[in-house]
Scaffold this motif. Structure first.
Motif, PDB file in Angstrom:
ATOM      1  N   LEU A  16       0.854  -1.188   0.000  1.00 36.22           N
ATOM      2  CA  LEU A  16       0.000   0.000   0.000  1.00 36.22           C
ATOM      3  C   LEU A  16       0.887   1.235   0.000  1.00 36.22           C
ATOM      4  O   LEU A  16       1.957   1.235   0.622  1.00 36.22           O
ATOM      5  CB  LEU A  16      -0.898   0.030   1.251  1.00 36.22           C
ATOM      6  N   ASP A  17       0.433   2.291  -0.692  1.00 37.94           N
ATOM      7  CA  ASP A  17       1.165   3.542  -0.588  1.00 37.94           C
ATOM      8  C   ASP A  17       0.810   4.237   0.721  1.00 37.94           C
ATOM      9  O   ASP A  17      -0.017   3.746   1.508  1.00 37.94           O
ATOM     10  CB  ASP A  17       0.874   4.442  -1.788  1.00 37.94           C
ATOM     11  N   ALA A  19      -0.886   6.946   1.490  1.00 40.93           N
ATOM     12  CA  ALA A  19      -2.271   7.369   1.668  1.00 40.93           C
ATOM     13  C   ALA A  19      -3.174   6.196   1.982  1.00 40.93           C
ATOM     14  O   ALA A  19      -4.034   6.267   2.878  1.00 40.93           O
ATOM     15  CB  ALA A  19      -2.753   8.096   0.417  1.00 40.93           C
ATOM     16  N   ALA A  20      -2.992   5.076   1.266  1.00 42.25           N
ATOM     17  CA  ALA A  20      -3.829   3.897   1.512  1.00 42.25           C
ATOM     18  C   ALA A  20      -3.545   3.296   2.884  1.00 42.25           C
ATOM     19  O   ALA A  20      -4.462   2.837   3.574  1.00 42.25           O
ATOM     20  CB  ALA A  20      -3.599   2.863   0.414  1.00 42.25           C
ATOM     21  N   LEU A  21      -2.274   3.289   3.285  1.00 38.99           N
ATOM     22  CA  LEU A  21      -1.921   2.775   4.612  1.00 38.99           C
ATOM     23  C   LEU A  21      -2.592   3.601   5.706  1.00 38.99           C
ATOM     24  O   LEU A  21      -3.172   3.049   6.652  1.00 38.99           O
ATOM     25  CB  LEU A  21      -0.403   2.790   4.770  1.00 38.99           C
ATOM     26  N   CYS A  22      -2.527   4.923   5.581  1.00 36.04           N
ATOM     27  CA  CYS A  22      -3.144   5.799   6.588  1.00 36.04           C
ATOM     28  C   CYS A  22      -4.659   5.628   6.617  1.00 36.04           C
ATOM     29  O   CYS A  22      -5.275   5.647   7.684  1.00 36.04           O
ATOM     30  CB  CYS A  22      -2.775   7.256   6.311  1.00 36.04           C
ATOM     31  N   ASN A  23      -5.264   5.452   5.436  1.00 36.14           N
ATOM     32  CA  ASN A  23      -6.716   5.259   5.388  1.00 36.14           C
ATOM     33  C   ASN A  23      -7.105   3.951   6.066  1.00 36.14           C
ATOM     34  O   ASN A  23      -8.116   3.883   6.789  1.00 36.14           O
ATOM     35  CB  ASN A  23      -7.191   5.266   3.938  1.00 36.14           C
ATOM     36  N   SER A  24      -6.322   2.902   5.875  1.00 38.73           N
ATOM     37  CA  SER A  24      -6.614   1.620   6.523  1.00 38.73           C
ATOM     38  C   SER A  24      -6.546   1.739   8.039  1.00 38.73           C
ATOM     39  O   SER A  24      -7.394   1.197   8.754  1.00 38.73           O
ATOM     40  CB  SER A  24      -5.625   0.556   6.036  1.00 38.73           C
ATOM     41  N   THR A 183      -3.909  -6.090   6.673  1.00 40.52           N
ATOM     42  CA  THR A 183      -3.508  -6.275   5.279  1.00 40.52           C
ATOM     43  C   THR A 183      -3.046  -7.682   4.946  1.00 40.52           C
ATOM     44  O   THR A 183      -2.937  -8.026   3.767  1.00 40.52           O
ATOM     45  CB  THR A 183      -2.364  -5.303   4.940  1.00 40.52           C
TER      46      THR A 183
END
Length: 805
Positions: A16-17, A19-24, A183
């Motif tokens: 995950l980049d 932004a996606a990591l933070c959203n998760s 993840t």
């Protein structure tokens, strides 16, 4: 909780980049509050090695350095840093490089010597605030390598806004555990392999307060290098977490805390007398902390001591006299488990916060101390080892009764019912497996043992929340509501609260909202020495001074007046609708609603037409506003009794001669009056405000409108002038007539009061008009005269008033 994304990805690296990591993380309940770049943007900075250093021919404080930057020939750079030396590896800004702040490096001559670049400090690159000299880089870096790549500076700092129940995520290992579960990425936590014991030197541990400290692990490491430098990678990771590097030994304990979540402390063995003793403080003891604050210790404070003196405040901060020094060679590592109850509230009492206390008051994994000792030992041997001399003592792990983690039954059917959508038992089992929970699966039921690092899991609902988190809050279905909606009943005999507020607002009053908890000093000031009702005390006030619940709306109104006067606001009309709190019994407080108000300043807002008639607002101005508020019901005022059972009804906060009870249709609903002069002086008001407080529910009552035929008969007006004693209130005469008023008398009004030389001494003339009309017939003069005679008789009997001739 702030950390480096690169550090996190060394433990778990999902595809995950950022932004996606933070959203998760956010959607799983670990809110990402902020992300920021690790360093400001810059370019053209490379790794360089200083080959040799020569004095500058024209400047004593400058030196000429020959630099290897991976090119075919070395560069010449003039530098003024005091630590520039041959062999040092440093950052170098080449010609054309852009430093933070859009500062471009150019080839230039410094005091007659050409300089082809610039050697940089950490502050010039925005990496840290250190500007004491050139930034020293690891010696194994290749000259010419881009500094951003070599030091992983293209990194992101992630700040989590954790709720108090998620203390397990106050470490990189805890966050990595969550990311791996979310993840499916492999988790690589530090192994914490036990170190080879090369010494028999150990220390005794006595736990005299096992309820506060059920576990204490320690190890002595001898002959470490006190001058060893903290590796750059460790400094960078500590700085990403907001921790300032101090020395290698101290940095290791801080690093282990951030990595594993176990606060640690290191002691200088030379300053420890005898065994380690964990006990509560004794009367008269004092302790100088590392922050240079001296504490007068009380018996509720848990201490880590030796046999002669306190060494530190358990779970919060170590003492100054036993800390690591620049020449420490024998170190004692400590990792303990302290119960949250012995730490909670202590930092607020002393006015400081520590990273250790922040974790212990929320709960730390009681299985961590031995692992943390082994991890710190591994790092010390990596950084501070003196080959052939450094010796590692045995791990001493003194353990009493640890916190119990009783199994919890989780029913799949209840999971579905609580969450509101059907969920299979296998899906519940999958979530528990991802989280690493130990459980037994029997049909649709689970018996789950909470892990030692999750103090927030004690009820079945806690595990149901875990299922919801990993299913995804954003994936919870939203079925349409199927319940029927009904209009709430609004009785015609009750005026809506919004209508009361609107009536006051239309007269220029402004609504305020104030705290329900107030200062006990203000309550005592308003209620006098013998208050009728003792205020309800607040056990855990949000501020020390707001320690009781209000028994009147006055404190908030007066505080608002004071704040406005401090800001030069001279004209105020304020009101508030809210509850007051009256102690009914020891455990129950009555909470009636009140409508309170305050008027201050001139009787009317400043404008050109009233410049010559300015006067301060008074009792009757506010009474007029209340009459409009209560209309069409009849609002009157009556003086407080001076004697008898009701003589103490006058609130102590009011002026004894400028206050009255407020009545509607003869029922007392509150009071109105000027603030007492002693309070005006104490609070520093230039003039006395007029205040009132009314029963909101009684004020809301209204008579249900009823239709009546319009009379076709003529109206007759009669004026009645009577002479009464001067001390008799005119209102009492009106009240007497109202009690005996026959149906054909539609209205009775006072229209004149006269006192003059043509009246006997001590007498006054009161003129009253009466509007008389019958709905069925025309009244004759005889009927009207009979009514007037009846009124005159009642006034003479009740008040000694006689008809004026």
């Amino acid at each position: 909780m702030r950390f480096s994304e690169h550090w996190l990805r060394t433990l778990v690296d999902p595809p995950l980049d950022s932004a996606a990591l933070c959203n998760s993380l956010t959607m799983a309940g670990l809110e990402v509050e902020e992300t920021s770049p690790a360093t400001p943007p810059f370019s053209g900075i490379v790794v360089a090695r200083i080959l040799d250093v020569a004095p500058h021919p024209n400047a004593d404080k400058l030196r000429v350095c020959r630099i290897d930057v991976g090119q075919t020939s070395p560069l010449q750079i003039v530098c003024g840093a005091p630590n520039a030396a041959a062999g040092l590896v440093v950052p170098c800004a080449l010609e054309g490089a852009m430093l933070p702040g859009d500062f471009k490096i150019k080839r230039t001559a410094m005091r007659g010597v050409e300089s082809c670049g610039m050697l940089c400090s950490a502050r010039e690159l925005g990496i840290s605030d250190d500007h004491g000299g050139l930034m020293s880089l690891p010696s194994d870096l290749e000259p010419g390598a881009d500094i951003r790549t070599a030091l992983h500076l293209d990194d992101t700092f992630i700040t989590l806004k954790l709720t108090p129940n998620r203390a397990d995520c106050l470490s990189l290992a805890g966050v990595a555990r969550e990311v791996a579960a979310l993840t499916g990425a492999p988790l690589h936590l530090p192994a914490c392999t036990p170190a080879d014991v090369t010494s028999k030197v150990a220390i005794g541990i006595r736990l005299e307060a096992p309820e506060g400290c059920p576990r204490f692990a320690a190890r002595i490491i001898e002959n470490v290098n006190p001058q060893a430098a903290t590796p750059l990678w460790m400094q960078q990771r500590l700085l990403s977490a907001g921790i300032r590097p101090i020395s290698a030994l101290v940095d290791v304990t801080n690093y282990a805390m951030m990595e594993l979540g176990q606060p640690m402390h290191a002691y200088d063995c030379r300053r420890i007398d005898g065994d380690i003793v964990v006990r509560f403080a004794k009367p008269g003891e004092k302790l100088l902390l590392l922050n240079e604050q001296t504490l007068n210790l009380t018996p509720d404070l848990l201490l880590v001591c030796d046999e002669k003196k306190p060494l530190g405040l358990a779970g919060i901060m170590g003492g100054e006299h036993a800390g690591i020094a620049a020449d420490t060679t024998h170190v004692l590592l400590e990792a303990a488990h302290f119960s949250p109850s012995v730490v909670q509230g202590k930092m607020r009492r002393f006015g400081f916060v520590s990273d250790a206390g922040h974790r212990f008051e929320r709960g730390v994994d009681f299985e961590l101390p031995p692992r943390a000792i082994e991890r710190a030992t591994e790092l010390i041997l990596m950084i501070c080892n003196i080959p052939g001399k450094t010796k590692v003592g045995p791990l001493i792990d003194e353990c009493k009764t640890l916190p119990a983690r009783p199994p919890v039954r989780v029913r799949a059917a209840r999971v579905s019912r609580i969450l509101g959508w059907p969920i299979e038992a296998d899906e519940v089992a999958t979530v528990f497996q991802k989280l690493g929970f130990v459980f037994k699966h029997e049909g649709d039921n689970f018996t789950v043992t909470p892990p030692s690092y999750r103090f927030d899991l004690t009820l079945e609902e806690d595990f149901i929340e875990e299922v919801a988190r990993f299913h995804g809050y954003d994936h919870i279905p939203q079925p349409a509501a199927t319940h029927s909606q009904h209009m709430l009943a609004l009785p015609e005999t009750q005026l809506p609260v919004a209508a009361l507020k609107q009536r006051l607002a239309h007269q220029g009053w402004q609504e305020i909202l104030t705290f329900s908890f107030v200062a006990s000093e203000m309550e005592a000031l308003l209620n006098g020495d013998a208050p009728k009702v003792a205020p309800v005390r607040v056990h855990n006030p949000i501020a020390a001074q707001l320690d009781v619940m209000r028994t009147s709306l006055l404190p908030g109104l007066l505080e608002t007046l004071k704040n406005n006067l401090n800001r030069k606001e001279p004209y105020l009309r304020l009101f508030e609708v809210g509850r007051i709190f009256l102690s009914a019994t020891a455990d129950v407080a009555a909470q009636p609603y009140r409508l309170g108000g305050l008027a201050y300043g001139e009787a009317a807002p400043e404008q050109w037409g009233t410049a010559s008639t300015k006067r301060p607002v008074d009792f009757f101005d506010v009474k007029g506003a209340l009459e409009t508020l209560a209309a069409p019901r009849r609002l009157t005022t009556a003086p407080f009794a001076n004697t008898g059972a009701d003589s103490n009804d006058l609130p102590p906060a009011l002026h004894p001669r400028r206050a009255a009870r407020v009545l509607i249709d003869g029922v007392v609903i509150g009071w109105l009056g000027e603030l007492h002069p002693r309070l005006v002086q104490h609070l520093g008001f230039p003039q006395a405000p007029v205040v009132f407080e009314l029963d909101r529910d009684l004020l809301r009552e209204r008579i249900l409108p009823q239709t009546a035929p319009i009379s076709r008969q003529p109206m007759a007006r009669r004026d009645l002038a009577v002479i009464a004693d001067a001390h008799v209130p005119a209102q009492s005469l009106i009240d007497t007539l109202e009690k005996i008023r026959p149906p054909h008398v539609e209205d009775i009004q006072l229209f004149d009061i006269y006192q003059g030389s043509n009246l006997p001494a001590g007498k006054k003339s009161v003129a009253i008009l009466m509007l008389i009309r019958d709905t069925e017939r025309t009244l004759t003069d005889r009927d009207i005269d009979a009514t007037l005679q009846e009124f005159c008789t009642a006034l003479e009997k009740g008040h000694g008033a006689r008809l004026r001739s």
